[in-house]
Design a protein around this motif. Structure first.
Motif, short mmCIF file in Angstrom:
data_model
loop_
_atom_site.label_atom_id
_atom_site.label_comp_id
_atom_site.label_asym_id
_atom_site.label_seq_id
_atom_site.Cartn_x
_atom_site.Cartn_y
_atom_site.Cartn_z
N PRO A 72 -79.49 -76.84 40.34
CA PRO A 72 -78.77 -75.60 40.06
C PRO A 72 -79.75 -74.45 39.86
CG PRO A 72 -78.89 -76.94 38.09
CD PRO A 72 -79.49 -77.77 39.20
N GLY A 73 -79.28 -73.25 40.03
CA GLY A 73 -80.12 -72.09 39.79
C GLY A 73 -79.97 -71.03 40.87
N THR A 74 -80.59 -69.92 40.61
CA THR A 74 -80.58 -68.78 41.53
C THR A 74 -81.96 -68.63 42.14
OG1 THR A 74 -78.92 -67.63 40.19
CG2 THR A 74 -80.23 -66.28 41.68
N ASN A 75 -82.01 -68.36 43.43
CA ASN A 75 -83.31 -68.11 44.07
C ASN A 75 -83.98 -66.91 43.41
OD1 ASN A 75 -81.24 -68.89 46.53
ND2 ASN A 75 -83.14 -70.04 46.56
N LEU A 76 -85.22 -67.08 43.03
CA LEU A 76 -85.95 -66.03 42.32
C LEU A 76 -85.98 -64.74 43.12
CD1 LEU A 76 -87.65 -65.25 39.83
CD2 LEU A 76 -89.66 -66.16 41.03
N CYS A 77 -86.00 -64.83 44.44
CA CYS A 77 -86.05 -63.63 45.27
C CYS A 77 -84.82 -62.75 45.07
CB CYS A 77 -86.20 -63.99 46.74
SG CYS A 77 -84.81 -64.93 47.42
N LYS A 78 -83.70 -63.34 44.65
CA LYS A 78 -82.46 -62.58 44.48
C LYS A 78 -82.44 -61.77 43.18
CE LYS A 78 -79.70 -65.84 47.19
NZ LYS A 78 -78.54 -66.77 47.17
N LEU A 114 -86.23 -71.72 42.04
CA LEU A 114 -84.90 -71.56 41.45
C LEU A 114 -85.04 -71.31 39.95
CD1 LEU A 114 -83.01 -74.42 43.32
CD2 LEU A 114 -82.98 -71.97 43.82
N ILE A 115 -84.21 -70.44 39.43
CA ILE A 115 -84.31 -70.01 38.04
C ILE A 115 -82.92 -69.96 37.42
CG2 ILE A 115 -84.23 -67.56 38.68
CD1 ILE A 115 -86.24 -67.00 36.44
N ASP A 116 -82.81 -70.32 36.13
CA ASP A 116 -81.51 -70.25 35.47
C ASP A 116 -81.37 -68.92 34.74
OD1 ASP A 116 -82.86 -70.45 33.03
OD2 ASP A 116 -82.38 -72.57 32.76
N GLU A 117 -80.22 -68.71 34.09
CA GLU A 117 -79.95 -67.43 33.46
C GLU A 117 -80.82 -67.16 32.24
OE1 GLU A 117 -75.82 -67.00 32.69
OE2 GLU A 117 -75.26 -66.92 34.80
N ALA A 118 -81.43 -68.20 31.71
CA ALA A 118 -82.33 -68.02 30.57
C ALA A 118 -83.77 -67.73 31.01
CB ALA A 118 -82.30 -69.26 29.68
N GLY A 119 -83.97 -67.66 32.32
CA GLY A 119 -85.31 -67.37 32.83
C GLY A 119 -86.18 -68.59 32.98
N ASN A 120 -85.59 -69.79 32.94
CA ASN A 120 -86.35 -71.02 33.12
C ASN A 120 -86.30 -71.47 34.58
OD1 ASN A 120 -86.83 -71.39 30.23
ND2 ASN A 120 -84.65 -71.88 30.11
N LYS A 132 -90.77 -61.75 33.21
CA LYS A 132 -91.45 -62.16 34.44
C LYS A 132 -92.79 -62.83 34.13
CE LYS A 132 -89.42 -58.67 37.51
NZ LYS A 132 -89.70 -57.56 38.44
N ASP A 133 -93.47 -62.35 33.12
CA ASP A 133 -94.78 -62.94 32.78
C ASP A 133 -94.63 -64.42 32.44
OD1 ASP A 133 -95.57 -60.35 33.11
OD2 ASP A 133 -96.48 -60.13 31.13
N ARG A 134 -93.54 -64.77 31.78
CA ARG A 134 -93.33 -66.17 31.40
C ARG A 134 -93.05 -67.02 32.64
NH1 ARG A 134 -88.89 -69.18 29.46
NH2 ARG A 134 -87.52 -67.36 29.41
N VAL A 135 -92.33 -66.46 33.59
CA VAL A 135 -92.08 -67.17 34.84
C VAL A 135 -93.39 -67.42 35.58
CG1 VAL A 135 -91.03 -66.97 37.12
CG2 VAL A 135 -89.71 -66.35 35.10
N LEU A 136 -94.22 -66.39 35.66
CA LEU A 136 -95.50 -66.53 36.36
C LEU A 136 -96.40 -67.55 35.66
CD1 LEU A 136 -96.26 -62.81 37.30
CD2 LEU A 136 -95.38 -64.63 38.78
#
Length: 437
Positions: free
Chosen positions: A134-140, A269-275, A154-158
């Motif tokens: 599950p998740g949303t493509n980060l590009c979106k 892929l990323i969830d709504e909490a940014g994970n 974003k820094d946490r994702v990187l």
């Protein structure tokens, strides 16, 4: 495993997609999924449904499978006609390498539950069954300001991505090529690429003798002649010079490492909490130079080095430019990513990543013909101070003896002095009749 594919109406699909979709029996997919599920679960009785409308990507058709206990999988069917032994080999190596990475790292790669590398199966098409992620493509969402509120940093994702890439870089090899992993014995071997067409899809060379390589320079040098022999230009000759001069020689040899073959935001892929919930689409995964694989920058952080695919411009409207990071923002994200690599590796890998985008950009220019011109202009600004100097240098290369020899010289190199240069040197010096050769 989610995908970057999309649902399309039949009139949007290419004929090869339509032909395969029309040949697919949903009931067979159900049986394949239920059979595979029995290997992972004792729950019974189970049933499943298959989405009647598949999603399609550039090279795959994807059906979603939902079991009666709400577990979801997907089945991924490659679109390649005809399906050859080389296709089957490449698919087998993809699958075995993904399993190797999953067994050795904490990278969230979707689990593979079943696969067939040939057409000798009830579906009559090769396939792979994965977990649905599950998740949303980060590009979106990357450039959606409303998404990045509170914990959605974003820094946490990187930093999360950098952590996994540092982890992946600990798996080291002495050659560049495809990885062959034997699950039963746990042994790994770096083997040759299926062909140079894995990098130059428009070439006719289908030999299976490409690689493995023992240095980054040898790998790059093996890729150049194919482009130049197909259609030689001074621009490609200049690219060859850049590939010899610009990459950092400290990282030319082993160790070599694995890396995501399309290290871009659509495959995260990323969830709504940014994970981050998954890194998907590992087709073509290989062992390569550290600065091209695990220790490169994610490609959406270096898109300003690839002008053709960088949509932001001074002429565009503010609304259009909102879809792209500015050069200063991209520079900031590169600093953030490098700082994460530095911290997570305790400084060991900082220099590998710092200017890795130079090599990765040159390889895009080498392997993607439509991007070559724009990248060469940009590299020209970096090396020579202006793109106009690039054109002057290409003009000079065009009249030189080296370019005339071609990528695979069949004659002895000689310096040919043209009439203007000969006159400018004067006539009182010694003459050399060999200049006429």
């Amino acid at each position: 495993m989610s995908t970057t594919s999309k649902q399309s109406s039949d009139d949007e699909l290419e004929p090869q997609f339509l032909a395969i979709i029309s040949d697919i029996d949903i009931n067979v997919i159900q049986q394949l999924a239920l059979t595979a599920r029995l290997d992972y679960s004792t729950n019974s009785p189970l049933s499943c449904t298959v989405s009647p409308k598949p999603r399609t990507g550039a090279f795959n058709i994807v059906y979603e499978i939902t079991f009666s206990d709400a577990l979801r999988w997907i089945i991924r069917i490659p679109v390649e006609e005809p399906w050859t032994d080389a296709c089957a080999r490449s698919m087998r190596l993809d699958i075995s390498t993904q399993k190797y990475i999953a067994s050795k790292t904490s990278i969230p790669i979707p689990q593979i539950h079943a696969a067939s590398m040939d057409t000798n199966n009830p579906l009559r098409h090769p396939y792979t069954i994965y977990d649905f992620v599950p998740g949303t493509n980060l590009c979106k969402v990357w450039n959606n300001a409303s998404w990045w509120m509170g914990v959605r940093e974003k820094d946490r994702v990187l930093r999360s991505i950098a952590k996994w890439m540092v982890e992946l870089s600990t798996l080291e090899f002495d050659k560049i090529g495809r990885l062959d992993y034997d699950e039963l014995t746990g042994t790994t071997t770096v083997v040759n690429y299926t062909s140079i067409r894995e990098f130059h899809s428009d070439l006719n060379d289908s030999s299976e003798t490409f690689g493995p390589f023992t240095s980054t320079h040898a790998f790059s040098s093996a890729l150049i002649p194919g482009r130049r022999m197909a259609r030689d230009t001074p621009m490609l000759a200049l690219l060859q010079l850049y590939l010899s001069a610009l990459p950092d020689s400290r990282f030319d040899g082993p160790p070599f490492v694995l890396g995501h073959p399309d290290f871009d935001s659509q495959n995260i892929l990323i969830d709504e909490a940014g994970n981050i919930t998954g890194l998907i689409d590992w087709d073509g995964v290989d062992v390569g130079p550290r600065q091209l694989n695990a220790l490169s920058y994610p490609s959406w952080l270096t898109v300003d080095w690839d002008p053709l695919f960088y949509g932001r411009s001074a002429e565009a409207s503010p609304e259009d430019n909102q879809a792209y990071d500015s050069p200063s923002e991209l520079a900031h994200y590169r600093r953030v990513y490098l700082a994460a690599i530095d911290d997570l590796s305790e400084g060991r890998l900082t220099e590998v990543t710092r200017n890795s985008h130079i090599l990765s950009t040159l390889h895009i220019a080498l392997c993607n013909p439509i991007a070559t011109s724009g990248i060469m202009d940009h590299i020209g600004k970096f090396v020579l101070g202006s793109s106009s100097m690039t054109y002057e240098l290409e003009d000079a290369i065009k009249v030189g003896s080296w370019f005339a020899l071609g990528p695979n010289p069949s004659t002895i190199a000689e310096v040919i002095i043209n009439n203007e240069e000969s006159l400018s040197e004067g006539s009182d010096g010694p003459t050399d009749d060999r200049s006429a050769e």
